[in-house]
Motif scaffolding. Structure first.
Motif, short mmCIF file in Angstrom:
data_model
loop_
_atom_site.label_atom_id
_atom_site.label_comp_id
_atom_site.label_asym_id
_atom_site.label_seq_id
_atom_site.Cartn_x
_atom_site.Cartn_y
_atom_site.Cartn_z
N SER A 69 -0.63 55.26 -47.23
CA SER A 69 -0.99 54.40 -48.37
C SER A 69 -0.38 53.01 -48.18
N LYS B 92 -1.13 48.00 -42.37
CA LYS B 92 -1.98 49.12 -42.78
C LYS B 92 -3.28 49.11 -41.96
N ALA B 93 -3.82 47.93 -41.75
CA ALA B 93 -5.06 47.83 -40.95
C ALA B 93 -4.82 48.37 -39.53
N GLU B 94 -3.64 48.07 -38.99
CA GLU B 94 -3.29 48.54 -37.64
C GLU B 94 -3.19 50.07 -37.62
N LEU B 95 -2.54 50.63 -38.66
CA LEU B 95 -2.39 52.09 -38.74
C LEU B 95 -3.75 52.75 -38.95
N ASP B 96 -4.57 52.15 -39.81
CA ASP B 96 -5.93 52.68 -40.04
C ASP B 96 -6.68 52.72 -38.71
N HIS B 97 -6.55 51.63 -37.97
CA HIS B 97 -7.23 51.52 -36.68
C HIS B 97 -6.80 52.65 -35.74
N ASN B 98 -5.52 53.03 -35.83
CA ASN B 98 -5.01 54.12 -34.97
C ASN B 98 -5.24 55.49 -35.58
N GLY B 99 -5.99 55.55 -36.68
CA GLY B 99 -6.34 56.83 -37.29
C GLY B 99 -5.23 57.46 -38.13
N GLN B 100 -4.24 56.66 -38.53
CA GLN B 100 -3.15 57.21 -39.36
C GLN B 100 -3.42 56.92 -40.82
N VAL B 101 -3.42 57.97 -41.63
CA VAL B 101 -3.71 57.79 -43.05
C VAL B 101 -2.38 57.58 -43.79
N GLU C 80 4.07 55.31 -34.88
CA GLU C 80 3.76 56.19 -36.02
C GLU C 80 4.82 56.05 -37.10
#
Ligand code: DC
Length: 229
Positions: free
Chosen positions: A174, A163-172, A97
């Motif tokens: 920028s 960012k794609a990895e964070l998006d995948h883990n549901g973290q918003v 995170e």
């Protein structure tokens, strides 16, 4: 039988080191060790104790004094996936995170922390047959590794991947925040006095800005196989 290799993969943040290292270890039946996860686990421990913050740095004495209470392991979780555990609890997602990414550089620059983790990493790779990724694997942890790879990619490509990895883990988060965090971690990694990030003289550089995962994998597997004949 040929002696199993020690493969050291270093490089900038979010260059796909762990993806490549995992695939390589799986295909060669080697152990994979994510050394960054170990620094992240110590950072998470310090964060929970209130010993580190993005703005104020860290309480180095408190962290260094607690290292024997920080037990990090890589184990199969209930779904059969290899994951990072901190004192018996699965922390695989939590250590990725942004809260941890923002403070990990403060912790990774502490010499006592590095000494402690490097000793654990060397023990894990004592018998070879290991793929380890990080920042100082080819320079400090395994200076005699048979295969050393230094990975890099353009800033934008790296930030988009992260960012794609964070998006995948549901973290918003920028794109700008991800990009700034990558740049500041690279700077901290390259400028710290203890074990700064640089390519070992005998490392092969892999710029994967325009390479697919499969192409990287095939290239590096070829390098490894050539060393085994
Ligand atoms: O590979 P990563 O981004 O998960 O690593 C997390 C942080 O730990 C990174 O900002 C640099 C640090 N690190 C280090 O100093 N030495 C290593 N061998 C691995 C990681």
């Amino acid at each position: 039988m040929t002696k199993p290799l020690t493969i050291a993969i270093d490089g900038h943040s979010s260059t796909g080191k762990s993806t490549l290292a995992k695939a390589l270890a799986k295909s060669m039946n080697y152990v994979y060790v994510d050394s960054g996860a170990m620094y992240r686990a110590v950072a998470l421990y310090a964060l929970r104790k209130g010993w580190v913050s993005k703005e104020n740095g860290c309480d180095s004495k408190a962290i260094e004094g607690a290292l024997d209470d920080v037990h990090i392991s890589f184990e199969l979780d209930t779904s059969g996936t290899n994951a990072t555990f901190l004192n018996g609890h699965r922390v695989e997602e939590e250590i990725r995170e942004m809260a941890v990414s923002h403070v990990v550089s403060h912790v990774a620059k502490l010499s006592e922390v590095r000494r402690h983790l490097v000793a654990l990493q060397q023990a894990m790779g004592r018998n070879g047959g290991v793929v380890m990724d990080g920042r100082d694997i080819g320079t400090v942890v395994f200076p005699n590794a048979e295969l050393k790879i230094f990975m890099t990619a353009s800033d934008d490509v790296r930030a988009a991947r992260r960012k794609a990895e964070l998006d995948h883990n549901g973290q918003v988060v920028s794109f700008t925040e991800v990009l700034e965090n990558l740049k500041s971690r690279d700077k901290a990694d390259m400028e710290r006095s203890d074990s700064p990030l640089f390519a070992a003289a005998d490392a092969r550089t892999l710029d994967n800005s325009d390479m697919s995962r499969d192409d990287q994998f095939e290239l590096v597997l070829g390098w490894a196989k050539n060393l085994l004949v």
